[in-house]
Design an enzyme around this catalytic site. Structure first.
Site, PDB file in Angstrom:
ATOM      1  N   THR A 200       2.682  64.571   7.769  1.00 50.90           N
ATOM      2  CA  THR A 200       2.087  64.215   6.484  1.00 50.90           C
ATOM      3  C   THR A 200       0.777  63.483   6.735  1.00 50.90           C
ATOM      4  O   THR A 200       0.622  62.839   7.767  1.00 50.90           O
ATOM      5  CB  THR A 200       3.072  63.237   5.820  1.00 50.90           C
ATOM      6  OG1 THR A 200       4.313  63.881   5.705  1.00 50.90           O
ATOM      7  CG2 THR A 200       2.596  62.708   4.507  1.00 50.90           C
ATOM      8  N   GLY A 230      10.269  63.571  -1.202  1.00 51.46           N
ATOM      9  CA  GLY A 230      10.209  62.540  -0.158  1.00 51.46           C
ATOM     10  C   GLY A 230       9.585  61.262  -0.674  1.00 51.46           C
ATOM     11  O   GLY A 230       9.529  60.996  -1.878  1.00 51.46           O
TER      12      GLY A 230
HETATM   13  C1  SD4 Z   1       8.592  63.105   3.791  1.00 53.86           C
HETATM   14  N1  SD4 Z   1       7.259  61.404   4.787  1.00 53.86           N
HETATM   15  O1  SD4 Z   1       8.563  63.979   2.941  1.00 53.86           O
HETATM   16  C2  SD4 Z   1       7.357  62.827   4.592  1.00 53.86           C
HETATM   17  C3  SD4 Z   1       7.416  63.636   5.827  1.00 53.86           C
HETATM   18  C4  SD4 Z   1       6.527  63.231   6.950  1.00 53.86           C
HETATM   19  O2  SD4 Z   1       5.727  63.520   9.104  1.00 53.86           O
HETATM   20  O3  SD4 Z   1       5.829  62.245   6.898  1.00 53.86           O
HETATM   21  N2  SD4 Z   1       6.490  63.942   8.049  1.00 53.86           N
HETATM   22  O4  SD4 Z   1       9.625  62.469   4.051  1.00 53.86           O
END
Ligand code: SD4
Length: 347
Positions: A200, A230
């Site tokens: 992300t 998320g």
């Molecule tokens: C989530 N925080 O949807 C995001 C995923 C993420 O590196 O950060 N992946 O939980």
């Protein structure tokens, strides 16, 4: 004013709370004097981001020193990843849910005007960060989800497009085929591991006058249950910004982040006087304390990782991860670079 010991204060607070009063902690109890101010300040302009923002931090920095709004600047920074088909955790090319559908989450906050916007589980729109900003700019709401978010985006002129790239579709099919040896899908590849090379993207800005902004955008957890949302679109979890104090954001296991309102808490700890890095570490301790047993290893440590990024109103910045080896992207007057993140546990 008499100095109140922490113990006396807590005892008195308990008594007052029982009587229905909720006192404010006196400044004397804070580690350092609170930096909170609404007066104009001279800050060191700076952009802080997850490591995959290494290209974006430079773009965003050039924009803020050119006088552009900090939120527009960081959104321009994260748009680079959203539109990059090779970044499989954001926008175009992002990993889909278990049914092969890409559902994106994003949120943003604009410090100077105290506004926020967010979209969750939105499909077929490449730049959810811009849709989140449109929710903020053009509606009386903060958050739109699913079909409603997409309808809104289309009304605002965003183009519908297929976000599932050929590479990501193949990864999804491989994941599906390897899920269960006894299902009807034949397993063609013996040793394919789907790598998460990037995450992300979260990006935060502080301008030379101490104005702040933050944005986070993601395709979320790969192969998630359709409709799973998320931390990224949750104001206070995926990112948070208070123009009096600072901004913070997160990448990593969203479920752990949501339970601690981590970005909000990082900003609160900065409000109480902690430096950005110390605030990130303190919230990581809270994350560990809030982790359910099934997600702890034999040493009592989380089986997942979580990364925090923070910037204070005066331009100090920091990043921290649960496990060593993490890095984050920064751009200030010294130019764009990756810095080592502080950590709770050595790998
Ligand atoms: C989530 N925080 O949807 C995001 C995923 C993420 O590196 O950060 N992946 O939980």
């Amino acid at each position: 004013m008499p100095i109140v010991s922490r113990r006396d204060f807590l005892e008195r607070s308990a008594a007052l709370a029982a009587a229905g009063f909720v006192p404010r902690l006196p400044d004397a109890l804070y580690d350092t004097p609170s930096p909170v101010t609404d007066a104009p300040v001279r800050a060191r302009p700076c952009i802080v981001s997850s490591s995959n923002g290494i290209r974006g931090v430079k773009v965003a920095y050039d924009r803020i020193v050119g006088g552009e709004d900090p939120l527009d600047a960081v959104i321009a920074g994260v748009n680079i990843q959203e539109l990059d088909p090779d970044d499989q955790s954001v926008g175009v090319g992002g990993f889909p849910n278990e049914e092969g559908v890409v559902q994106l989450d994003a949120s943003c906050m604009h410090g100077p005007t105290k506004r926020a916007g967010s979209v969750a589980a939105i499909e077929d729109i490449a730049t959810p960060s811009l849709v989140a900003k449109a929710v903020m700019d053009y509606t009386d709401h903060v958050m739109l989800v699913g079909a409603g978010a997409k309808k809104f985006a289309k009304a605002m002129g965003f183009k519908e497009q297929n976000l599932l790239t050929e590479k990501t579709r193949q990864d999804w099919l491989r994941w599906k085929a390897r899920l269960n040896a006894n299902d009807a899908w034949l397993d063609h590849d013996e040793d394919v591991r789907i790598k998460f090379s990037t995450g992300t993207i979260n990006m935060n800005a502080v301008t030379a006058t101490g104005d702040l902004a933050s944005v986070t955008t993601t395709s979320g957890m790969a192969w998630k249950i359709p409709g799973r949302i998320g931390d990224s679109p949750i104001i206070g979890a995926g990112q948070y910004c208070d123009n009096l104090v600072g901004a913070a954001g997160s990448t990593g296991r969203g479920e752990a982040n949501i339970k601690t309102c981590a970005s909000f808490l990082i900003v609160e700890f900065m409000r109480q006087g902690l430096a950005p890095e110390a605030a990130c570490l303190k919230v990581l301790e809270r994350v560990v304390a809030m982790t359910e047993t099934r997600l702890l290893n034999a040493n009592g440590r989380p089986k997942f990782d979580l990364e925090f990024y923070a910037v204070a109103k005066d331009g100090r910045f920091g990043g921290a991860t649960l496990y060593s080896g993490g890095r984050f992207a920064v751009c200030d007057e010294k130019g764009p670079r990756l810095e080592e993140a502080a950590f709770l546990y050595r790998r």
